[in-house]
Scaffold this motif. Structure first.
Motif, short mmCIF file in Angstrom:
data_model
loop_
_atom_site.label_atom_id
_atom_site.label_comp_id
_atom_site.label_asym_id
_atom_site.label_seq_id
_atom_site.Cartn_x
_atom_site.Cartn_y
_atom_site.Cartn_z
N ARG A 72 9.30 -0.37 10.43
CA ARG A 72 9.41 -0.15 11.88
C ARG A 72 8.10 -0.54 12.57
NH1 ARG A 72 13.00 4.70 11.19
NH2 ARG A 72 14.84 3.58 10.52
N HIS B 4 3.72 16.82 -6.33
CA HIS B 4 2.69 17.61 -5.66
C HIS B 4 2.07 18.64 -6.60
CE1 HIS B 4 3.04 16.13 -1.66
NE2 HIS B 4 4.31 16.40 -1.57
N ALA C 279 -1.44 13.55 -0.19
CA ALA C 279 -0.96 14.51 0.80
C ALA C 279 0.41 14.11 1.31
CB ALA C 279 -1.95 14.57 1.96
N ASN C 280 1.09 15.03 2.04
CA ASN C 280 2.36 14.70 2.70
C ASN C 280 2.13 13.52 3.63
OD1 ASN C 280 2.96 18.15 2.81
ND2 ASN C 280 4.36 16.75 1.85
N GLY C 281 2.98 12.51 3.53
CA GLY C 281 2.88 11.37 4.45
C GLY C 281 1.85 10.33 4.06
N ALA C 282 1.27 10.44 2.86
CA ALA C 282 0.22 9.49 2.47
C ALA C 282 0.80 8.12 2.12
CB ALA C 282 -0.54 10.04 1.28
N LYS D 116 3.20 7.81 -0.75
CA LYS D 116 3.58 7.79 -2.16
C LYS D 116 4.99 7.27 -2.36
CE LYS D 116 3.11 12.24 -2.37
NZ LYS D 116 2.75 12.52 -0.98
N THR D 117 5.93 7.83 -1.58
CA THR D 117 7.32 7.41 -1.70
C THR D 117 7.45 5.93 -1.40
OG1 THR D 117 8.10 9.60 -1.09
CG2 THR D 117 9.62 7.77 -0.75
N THR D 118 6.77 5.48 -0.35
CA THR D 118 6.84 4.08 0.03
C THR D 118 6.34 3.19 -1.11
OG1 THR D 118 6.39 4.83 2.27
CG2 THR D 118 6.27 2.48 1.87
N ILE E 71 2.34 0.63 6.61
CA ILE E 71 2.23 1.91 5.92
C ILE E 71 1.35 1.81 4.68
CG2 ILE E 71 3.53 3.66 4.68
CD1 ILE E 71 5.80 3.11 6.66
N1 LIG Z 1 11.63 4.02 7.21
C1 LIG Z 1 10.46 4.31 7.78
N2 LIG Z 1 10.18 3.87 9.02
C2 LIG Z 1 9.01 4.14 9.62
N3 LIG Z 1 8.05 4.88 9.08
C3 LIG Z 1 8.25 5.36 7.86
C4 LIG Z 1 9.46 5.11 7.14
N4 LIG Z 1 9.37 5.72 5.95
C5 LIG Z 1 8.17 6.33 5.92
N5 LIG Z 1 7.49 6.12 7.06
C6 LIG Z 1 6.13 6.62 7.38
O1 LIG Z 1 5.26 6.17 6.37
C7 LIG Z 1 4.31 7.17 6.01
C8 LIG Z 1 4.34 7.40 4.52
O2 LIG Z 1 5.60 7.94 4.17
P1 LIG Z 1 5.98 8.33 2.69
O3 LIG Z 1 7.35 8.90 2.75
O4 LIG Z 1 5.75 7.18 1.81
O5 LIG Z 1 4.93 9.49 2.39
P2 LIG Z 1 4.81 10.43 1.10
O6 LIG Z 1 3.44 10.24 0.60
O7 LIG Z 1 5.95 10.18 0.18
O8 LIG Z 1 4.92 11.88 1.79
P3 LIG Z 1 5.62 13.23 1.24
O9 LIG Z 1 4.66 13.88 0.31
O10 LIG Z 1 5.77 14.07 2.50
O11 LIG Z 1 6.91 12.86 0.62
C9 LIG Z 1 4.66 8.39 6.83
O12 LIG Z 1 3.77 8.47 7.91
C10 LIG Z 1 6.06 8.14 7.32
O13 LIG Z 1 6.24 8.72 8.59
#
Ligand SMILES: Nc1ncnc2c1ncn2[C@@H]1O[C@H](COP(=O)(O)OP(=O)(O)OP(=O)(O)O)[C@@H](O)[C@H]1O
Ligand SMILES: Nc1ncnc2c1ncn2[C@@H]1O[C@H](COP(=O)(O)OP(=O)(O)OP(=O)(O)O)[C@@H](O)[C@H]1O
Ligand SMILES: [Mg+2]
Ligand SMILES: [Mg+2]
Lengths: 601, 269, 180
Positions: A345, A528, A368-371, A373-375, A349
């Motif tokens: 979007r 975590h 941390a949350n939002g770092a 990792k999932t991406t 990231i």
């Molecule tokens: N489809 C998307 N579109 C836009 N932004 C996204 C999308 N997916 C994730 N983000 C943003 O990318 C950043 C990283 O997200 P991600 O889900 O990878 O974090 P995370 O480390 O897995 O966090 P958590 O521990 O909360 O699962 C966040 O700020 C999130 O808002």
């Protein structure tokens, strides 16, 4: 709830001099459940107490919590025996709205507790329902928000808070109702370590103010023992088997609780193990600080030796590569990422990620949350689109997920989503497993054989014909891992496999992953739980703000506390307790409970 | 309170009167005109209402690029395309055939058909433009509050709608994740409309099941906070019906009557 | 509070959830409306039929009074948020469809939930929609064959979408969601 609008004051009228909460031989059977869980729970909570409710998974703790303000049986159909009295009122027959002024609730999922569009409206929601005058509503909302440190952000949308922030908001909402008793059901299950710390600091302040009592259901004991006065333990059927002070229950009966499957603080587990090796640790330590102190005071038991593995593997320093198992840097690389940026979007990231994973490694990704990792994990597995030529799976002859077709990809890497329900596509457990095999055009005979093989291995044989959605949480998780495995992928990527699971199930699952890993599967996992990382992962990658801030052997990463804290993480409890131990240098480098002496009887 | 960019906070646009009106007034004002437009068959009446809607919008709403794009590009193009296609669809045997606009072999497009087609296009455009008065300048929560405060909709139903606004982004995200998950597992690969249908069918159950479970949890959290304790609840945000709302509705209705009277009997010739 | 307290919060919010999910479908239908009207006006009934979804899924999952109309309203609100231009149309459709579905269910005193019951409301909706849209879009100007096709599709549309909604309800029940 009479139509003749009773004044708000009527709702909080209470018979005098009763304990805040009295639960007597409480049994609850959900509609359709054959036996009641909890079967017979009894305990009391008095003013000013913090009571920890423990019990193995499925013993009915969450069910019990819902009965405390009458949601069971008034909103959730169930058969209730025994009694719950809140400030002398019978919880089964007093309206939930009236009970809510006596019992405030905080649930596990912060998202599921939000109703309105701003923090202030959210906290005002409860008092408004009680028909308090607007000025009183505002006064209460302000007081509650200030207590959890969110008053400055009152005009913001709750979505913009971090997970920990949202859980503090939920606590403020409960406080604003003015109830003298707060009930919290696993309030930190979804949070990163910094968020957990935040929530318990807030609760600590609420308790210190003195006028509230707390009943806490929590698996993560390391964070809570410091604020707890009393512990109530339920057995598997949900009968009270222990009720007493922290000393009486956690310290004196730790062995018994451990055998029952109740999770104990990591420091206590470590101490139990050391005791078995002949260490004299009395009283039993419950927190890292207590463990440090107890060890400093204790003498080396005669003849005790630290496990050879620990001495070899866990001493931190240059040249030492990892804790568990053998490092695999000499083996073939199976995941190679070069200069990877990921944009979603229109926001970037991930920025310039470089990393290599070798065959047979067990890698943890933390942050941390939002770092991001999932991406990162999803980019590696080809779940989200990535630019061409940045990721390569399976060595020099491998594939680029940006170009590969999905069938080829799923044979290289299996991905397990955080919520298993999202990835189920068939109507029975068997078909769920067979799907991946049928796609490989295997003969029916072989499909059946391999699917049943996985079913047996994961303890799901009797569930073959059940709809996947009807499994229990732990079973769903195992099935989702099974579906990723069954296609024979040599790499397995898991996103928070321990999310929403209790520690026993988490351990079981990670044990399974370790088995697979020892048989040669490469494992990548986002989590975590720092102690789990330490126990299982060869290597840890710390992600912060879309960049890799550390990538090294697990022991090495956690040796740098400044870095760990800056990334929103905390040291695992055992390391916190043992590092810097002056009297017993042979223990100072141990980070895993498994490496402590006293394991093999 | 400072304004934050999100769907819950109302727009503060000084001098733009539509935002200061009660949402119900904005819904009630164009209703007679919209009902009338259903029965109108000429070109002039819809044009007049279209002009009315444009004037009110341009004076009363914040002129953003989005609004301009809607008014200057989207609506006229939609009206034109619709008008053209309706002219083509119109039964040539039953129209005025005095003028031939275009000829293609044996087939002729007559002026009568074009008139009928564009009358329809304009009518739909006018209905849409009038709906935009409320649609563009009202936020959901205010509409809900006005319904509770003026229309006496039970507040529990109003709050259900408010909670629903919170579900929207969450479900959008869930759908994204479900689609990724199914894609990775190779569910219903392949191209073409049938494969696409099969794919979407596979998303429905996980999405709805997750949505319903989430809703049940939210309901417990709301009950635990005394939701529904009394027949009423304290309302801190009042959305009153003021004199200006009455004036706006009365004016709009009066203009509607004038236009209707002026262009009667609303038929082509 | 007499009417409201008959619907527990859980039911209200489940309606909201179904309304949001189906409202997104309604929003998409709204976007497609001008396209269909421009290219094949007689097929409009097929598209409009998608608006039966909220009520039927809600009735299938919850099987109680008032859930259909409530779910319709939520769906209309959500669809309007995406497509403000159609707000009036969405709310009107919701009230009309919801009232018909509630009415048919009320006639059986909320006891009969066989598929036929849903198809009856689908049929009634089809006929009503056919008449209203006939006037709005001035379809009497179309050639006779197109008018007939339009009438047939207007009734077939809601009936087909009803069948789809019933299939969704069955699938949800199999997944253990609609257990009550
Ligand atoms: N489809 C998307 N579109 C836009 N932004 C996204 C999308 N997916 C994730 N983000 C943003 O990318 C950043 C990283 O997200 P991600 O889900 O990878 O974090 P995370 O480390 O897995 O966090 P958590 O521990 O909360 O699962 C966040 O700020 C999130 O808002
Ligand atoms: N809504 C429900 N309907 C039917 N059975 C349920 C429902 N919720 C829970 N149960 C069952 O009741 C029992 C107790 O569940 P509960 O969630 O209270 O356990 P718990 O002690 O909180 O476990 P955990 O530690 O895993 O959270 C379990 O067997 C569970 O399957
Ligand atoms: Mg629980
Ligand atoms: Mg994540």
């Amino acid at each position: 709830m009479t139509a003749a609008s009773p004044a708000a004051a009527d709702l909080s009228a209470t018979p005098a001099s009763a304990p805040l909460l009295r639960v007597r031989e409480l049994g609850i059977a959900h509609d359709g459940a054959p036996t009641p869980t909890p079967a017979s729970a009894s305990f009391e909570v008095r003013a000013g107490e913090v009571v920890l409710l423990l019990g193995p998974s499925g013993s009915g703790k969450s069910t019990l919590a819902l009965a405390l303000n009458g949601l069971i049986p008034q909103a959730v159909p169930a058969t209730v025996t025994g009694s719950v009295h809140v400030a002398g009122l019978d919880a089964a027959s007093t309206p939930v709205a009236q009970l809510s002024t006596h019992v405030g609730m905080v649930f596990q999922d912060p998202d599921a507790q939000l109703v309105t569009g701003t923090l202030l409206d959210e906290v005002a929601f409860g008092p408004e329902n009680l028909l308090l005058p607007a000025s009183e509503v505002l006064a209460r909302a302000e007081d509650a928000l200030r207590r959890v440190g969110l008053w400055e952000r009152r005009a913001e949308n709750p979505d913009r808070l971090s997970g920990g922030g949202r859980q503090r908001l939920a606590i403020a909402c409960a406080l604003a109702l003015g109830s003298p008793l707060l009930v919290l059901d696993e309030p930190t299950a979804n949070l990163d370590p910094a968020g957990i710390e935040e929530v318990y600091a807030t609760l600590g302040e609420v308790v210190a103010a003195g006028e509230r009592s707390i009943l806490l259901v929590e698996h993560n004991l390391d964070a809570v023992v410091s604020i707890t006065n009393r512990v109530v333990v339920l057995d598997q059927q949900g009968r009270t088997v222990a009720d007493g002070s922290v000393d009486e229950v956690l310290r004196r009966r730790a062995d018994e609780l451990h055998d029952m499957g109740v999770w104990l603080p990591v420091s206590t587990l470590a101490a139990l193990r050391l005791r078995r090796a002949g260490w004299h640790l009395d009283p039993l330590p419950l927190s890292p600080d207590e463990l440090t102190a107890a060890l400093e005071a204790a003498d080396d038991p005669a003849g005790a030796e630290v496990g050879a593995a620990a001495v070899g593997a866990a001493v931190v320093g240059p040249g030492v590569t990892s804790g568990p198992g053998a490092p695999a840097s000499d083996r073939a690389p199976v995941v190679e990422v070069r200069g990877l940026d990921v944009t979603r979007r229109r926001t970037e990231i991930l920025h310039g990620i470089d990393l290599t994973v070798h065959a047979g490694e067990f890698v943890a990704i933390v942050g941390a949350n939002g770092a991001g990792k999932t991406t990162l994990l999803q980019a590696i597995a080809g779940v989200i689109p990535v630019p061409k030529g940045r990721v390569r799976l399976g060595g020099p002859q491998g594939v680029d997920p940006a170009r590969a077709d999905l069938r080829g990809l799923s044979r290289r890497i299996g991905f397990v989503f955080q919520n298993p329900e999202h990835q189920f596509i068939a109507h029975t457990v068997f078909d769920e497993l067979a799907h991946g095999l049928r796609r490989q055009k295997l003969p029916d005979e072989q499909v059946r054989e391999r699917a049943h093989d996985v079913l047996r291995r994961f303890g799901l044989d009797d569930k073959a014909d059940v709809h996947p959605f009807l499994l229990s949480g732990g079973q769903k998780r195992r099935l989702s891992v099974g579906t990723a495995l069954v296609a024979g992928a040599p790499i397995l990527a898991l996103d928070e496999p321990t999310f929403g699971q209790d520690r026993a199930r988490a351990e079981e699952l990670l044990g399974l992953l370790r088995e697979l890993n020892e048989a040669g599967t490469t494992i990548l996992v986002v989590t975590h739980d720092m102690q789990l990382v330490t126990e299982y992962a060869h290597r840890t990658i710390v992600v912060g703000d879309g960049r890799i801030v550390a990538d090294a052997a697990t022991a090495e990463v956690f040796a740098d506390e400044t870095l760990v804290r800056a990334a929103g993480l905390r040291l695992p409890p055992l390391r916190r307790a043992l590092q810097g131990l002056a009297r017993h240098p042979q223990l100072a480098g141990v980070t895993r409970v498994d490496d402590l002496p006293g394991g093999a009887e | 309170m400072t304004a934050v960019v999100d769907p819950y906070v109302s727009v503060h646009a000084p001098g733009r009167f539509l935002y200061a009106l009660n949402p119900l007034a904005k819904f009630a004002a164009p209703v007679p005109a919209i009902v009338l437009l259903v029965f109108v068959r000429d070109l002039a009446t819809p044009l007049a209402f279209l002009a009315l809607a444009y004037v009110v919008l341009l004076i009363g709403a914040r002129v953003t690029p989005r609004l301009l794009a809607l008014l200057v590009v989207a609506l006229p193009v939609a009206a034109a395309v619709l008008g053209l296609s309706m002219s083509l669809w119109t039964d040539a045997d039953r129209v005025d055939r005095s003028v031939a606009v275009a000829q293609l072999g044996a087939w002729t497009l007559y002026g009568g058909a074009v008139e009928i087609g564009f009358a329809t296009g304009l009518r739909l455009a006018a209905i849409v433009a009038l709906s935009l008065l409320a649609g563009l300048t009202t936020n959901g929560p205010d509409l809900v509050r006005a319904s509770v405060q003026q229309l006496r909709v039970p507040y529990r139903i109003g709050y259900t709608a408010l909670a629903a606004f919170r579900f929207v982004p969450r479900f959008g995200h869930e759908l994204d994740v479900i689609r990724q998950a199914h894609r990775v597992r190779g569910a219903h690969g392949g191209r073409g409309p049938f494969a696409a249908l099969a794919r979407w069918w596979g998303y429905i159950v996980p999405l709805l099941a997750g949505a319903i479970r989430h809703a049940e949890r939210v309901a417990l959290a709301m009950d635990a906070r005394a939701f529904g304790a009394h027949a009423e609840r304290t309302e801190r945000h009042l959305v009153p019906w003021r004199r200006r709302d009455t004036v706006f509705v009365a004016l709009m209705w009066a203009v509607t009557i004038v236009i209707a009277w002026f262009f009667f009997p609303w038929t082509l010739r | 509070m007499a009417t409201a307290s008959r619907l527990p919060t859980r039911v209200l919010l489940v309606c909201a959830a179904i309304g949001v999910a189906t409202g997104l479908v309604g929003g998409i239908a709204g976007v497609l409306t001008p396209v269909v009207l421009a290219t094949a006006p007689f097929a409009y009934g097929l598209l409009l039929g998608s608006h039966v979804l909220p009520g039927i899924i809600a009735q299938e999952v919850l099987r109680r009074p008032l859930v259909a109309i409530l779910t319709h309203l939520v769906a209309a609100l959500v669809a309007s948020a995406f497509n403000p231009a159609w707000a009036g149309r969405f709310i009107g459709t919701a009230l009309l469809f919801g009232a018909i579905q509630e009415g048919v269910a009320a006639l059986t005193r909320y006891r009969a939930w066989g598929p036929w019951r849903f198809f009856i409301s689908g049929g009634i909706i089809g006929v009503l929609v056919a008449v209203v849209v006939f006037f709005v879009a001035h379809l009497s100007a179309l050639p006779p064959w197109a008018q007939i096709a339009y009438l047939v599709l207007s009734v077939a549309g809601p009936v087909a979408w009803t069948a789809l909604a019933l299939a969704i309800g069955t699938a949800l029940r199999r997944a253990g969601v609609a257990r009550r």
